[in-house]
Design a protein around this motif. Structure first.
Motif, PDB file in Angstrom:
ATOM      1  N   THR A 170       0.781  -1.232  -0.048  1.00 15.61           N
ATOM      2  CA  THR A 170       0.173  -0.139  -0.015  1.00 15.61           C
ATOM      3  C   THR A 170       0.800   1.340   0.137  1.00 15.61           C
ATOM      4  OG1 THR A 170      -0.163  -0.145   2.527  1.00 15.61           O
ATOM      5  CG2 THR A 170      -2.255  -1.204   1.040  1.00 15.61           C
ATOM      6  N   ARG A 173       2.378   1.516  -5.159  1.00 17.68           N
ATOM      7  CA  ARG A 173       1.178   1.957  -6.135  1.00 17.68           C
ATOM      8  C   ARG A 173       1.689   2.741  -7.330  1.00 17.68           C
ATOM      9  NH1 ARG A 173      -0.555   4.155  -1.236  1.00 17.68           N
ATOM     10  NH2 ARG A 173      -0.939   6.013  -2.328  1.00 17.68           N
ATOM     11  N   ALA A 199       2.940   0.677 -10.347  1.00 10.20           N
ATOM     12  CA  ALA A 199       1.885  -0.447 -10.594  1.00 10.20           C
ATOM     13  C   ALA A 199       1.578  -0.048 -12.154  1.00 10.20           C
ATOM     14  CB  ALA A 199       0.556  -0.687  -9.850  1.00 10.20           C
ATOM     15  N   PRO A 200       1.007  -0.874 -12.919  1.00 13.78           N
ATOM     16  CA  PRO A 200       0.607  -2.482 -12.524  1.00 13.78           C
ATOM     17  C   PRO A 200       1.970  -3.327 -12.824  1.00 13.78           C
ATOM     18  CG  PRO A 200      -0.288  -2.108 -14.896  1.00 13.78           C
ATOM     19  CD  PRO A 200       0.283  -0.531 -14.163  1.00 13.78           C
ATOM     20  N   ALA A 207      -5.095  -9.500  -1.063  1.00 12.68           N
ATOM     21  CA  ALA A 207      -6.111  -8.759  -1.678  1.00 12.68           C
ATOM     22  C   ALA A 207      -5.737  -7.323  -2.333  1.00 12.68           C
ATOM     23  CB  ALA A 207      -7.103  -8.439  -0.749  1.00 12.68           C
ATOM     24  N   PRO A 208      -4.642  -6.547  -1.668  1.00 19.96           N
ATOM     25  CA  PRO A 208      -4.319  -5.357  -2.167  1.00 19.96           C
ATOM     26  C   PRO A 208      -3.532  -5.536  -3.377  1.00 19.96           C
ATOM     27  CG  PRO A 208      -3.381  -5.613  -0.023  1.00 19.96           C
ATOM     28  CD  PRO A 208      -4.520  -6.510  -0.352  1.00 19.96           C
ATOM     29  N   ARG A 264      -3.701  -7.752  -5.679  1.00 19.73           N
ATOM     30  CA  ARG A 264      -4.617  -8.123  -6.870  1.00 19.73           C
ATOM     31  C   ARG A 264      -4.965  -6.817  -7.720  1.00 19.73           C
ATOM     32  NH1 ARG A 264      -7.489 -11.938  -3.501  1.00 19.73           N
ATOM     33  NH2 ARG A 264      -8.773 -10.457  -2.854  1.00 19.73           N
ATOM     34  N   LYS A 265      -5.121  -5.653  -6.969  1.00 18.08           N
ATOM     35  CA  LYS A 265      -5.285  -4.336  -7.690  1.00 18.08           C
ATOM     36  C   LYS A 265      -3.938  -3.913  -8.407  1.00 18.08           C
ATOM     37  CE  LYS A 265      -8.655  -3.328  -4.162  1.00 18.08           C
ATOM     38  NZ  LYS A 265      -8.980  -2.641  -3.060  1.00 18.08           N
ATOM     39  N   LEU A 266      -2.754  -4.219  -8.059  1.00 16.31           N
ATOM     40  CA  LEU A 266      -1.670  -3.729  -8.457  1.00 16.31           C
ATOM     41  C   LEU A 266      -1.033  -4.750  -9.638  1.00 16.31           C
ATOM     42  CD1 LEU A 266       0.122  -2.730  -5.317  1.00 16.31           C
ATOM     43  CD2 LEU A 266      -1.109  -1.510  -6.767  1.00 16.31           C
ATOM     44  N   TYR A 285      -4.498 -16.630  -2.472  1.00 15.51           N
ATOM     45  CA  TYR A 285      -4.125 -16.161  -4.044  1.00 15.51           C
ATOM     46  C   TYR A 285      -4.832 -16.780  -5.080  1.00 15.51           C
ATOM     47  CZ  TYR A 285      -0.262 -13.537  -2.089  1.00 15.51           C
ATOM     48  OH  TYR A 285       0.423 -12.600  -1.345  1.00 15.51           O
ATOM     49  N   LEU A 330      -5.988 -14.739  -7.974  1.00 17.87           N
ATOM     50  CA  LEU A 330      -5.307 -14.462  -8.901  1.00 17.87           C
ATOM     51  C   LEU A 330      -4.817 -15.651  -9.975  1.00 17.87           C
ATOM     52  CD1 LEU A 330      -2.979 -12.364  -6.795  1.00 17.87           C
ATOM     53  CD2 LEU A 330      -4.269 -11.578  -8.691  1.00 17.87           C
TER      54      LEU A 330
END
Length: 189
Positions: free
Chosen positions: A129, A134, A137-138, A156-157, A159-161, A185, A188
């Motif tokens: 985070t 961030r 990313a990605p 979980a965080p 996955r967004k990256l 995981y 993913l």
């Protein structure tokens, strides 16, 4: 000095992690990574590190050049061995993070020693985070060779990256912890 002399090089595919006392053992086609035993974790002698290096070697062989990843992340870099290996093998810039400021200093020094200082950005960050993570990313390829608890917290965080079809290499687990890591995981996979 005596204990360093007893550390033998670790081979994982084309990668060979060695100390200064074994430079002569590195062959021209090897990806030699010189790491001295120090305060930061990671001389390549732990099975989880070797497993990550083997995974990197496998990705280098199985994926076409354009799919090997443009954005690389090493979470919990310790001495920087995985980040250095990825920078050398893939010829890409790597973001290497650790919660320990000393590990970040050691990773930077090891990157310079292995002539990838310009390709490796080592920063102090707690998890995924942090703004420094961030902003990059990605990610196409992530190494997370850390303990189960932190692996579960970042699932979980993270996955967004991840970039579409990105790859994550998770390690640092005891055999009985594999199912818990897979559960974290699974989205993913």
């Amino acid at each position: 000095k005596q204990s360093l002399a007893g550390l033998k090089p670790v081979r994982a595919g084309r990668c060979i992690v060695h100390g200064a006392h074994d430079r002569a053992r590195v062959k021209p086609n090897d990806i030699g990574i010189e790491i001295e035993a120090a305060l930061a974790f990671g001389t390549g002698h732990h099975g989880t590190t070797r497993g990550c290096l083997l995974a990197l070697d496998g990705l280098c062989k199985s994926l076409p050049g354009e799919r090997r990843g443009q954005r690389l992340l090493d979470l919990g870099t310790g001495s920087g061995v995985l980040a250095i290996a990825a920078a050398r093998a893939l010829r890409r810039r790597v973001l290497a993070t650790d919660i320990d400021a000393n590990a970040v200093r050691v990773a930077r020094a090891n990157a310079r020693l292995n002539r990838v200082g310009a390709m490796l950005q080592a920063v102090k960050a707690d998890g995924v985070t942090a703004a420094s993570v961030r902003q990059r990313a990605p990610f196409d390829l992530v190494f997370a060779n850390i303990l189960l608890g932190p692996l579960q917290r970042i699932a979980a965080p993270l996955r967004k990256l991840m970039a579409p079809r990105g790859r994550i290499v998770v390690s640092g687990l005891l055999p009985g912890q594999a199912n818990a890591a897979i559960a974290a995981y699974r989205p993913l996979i």
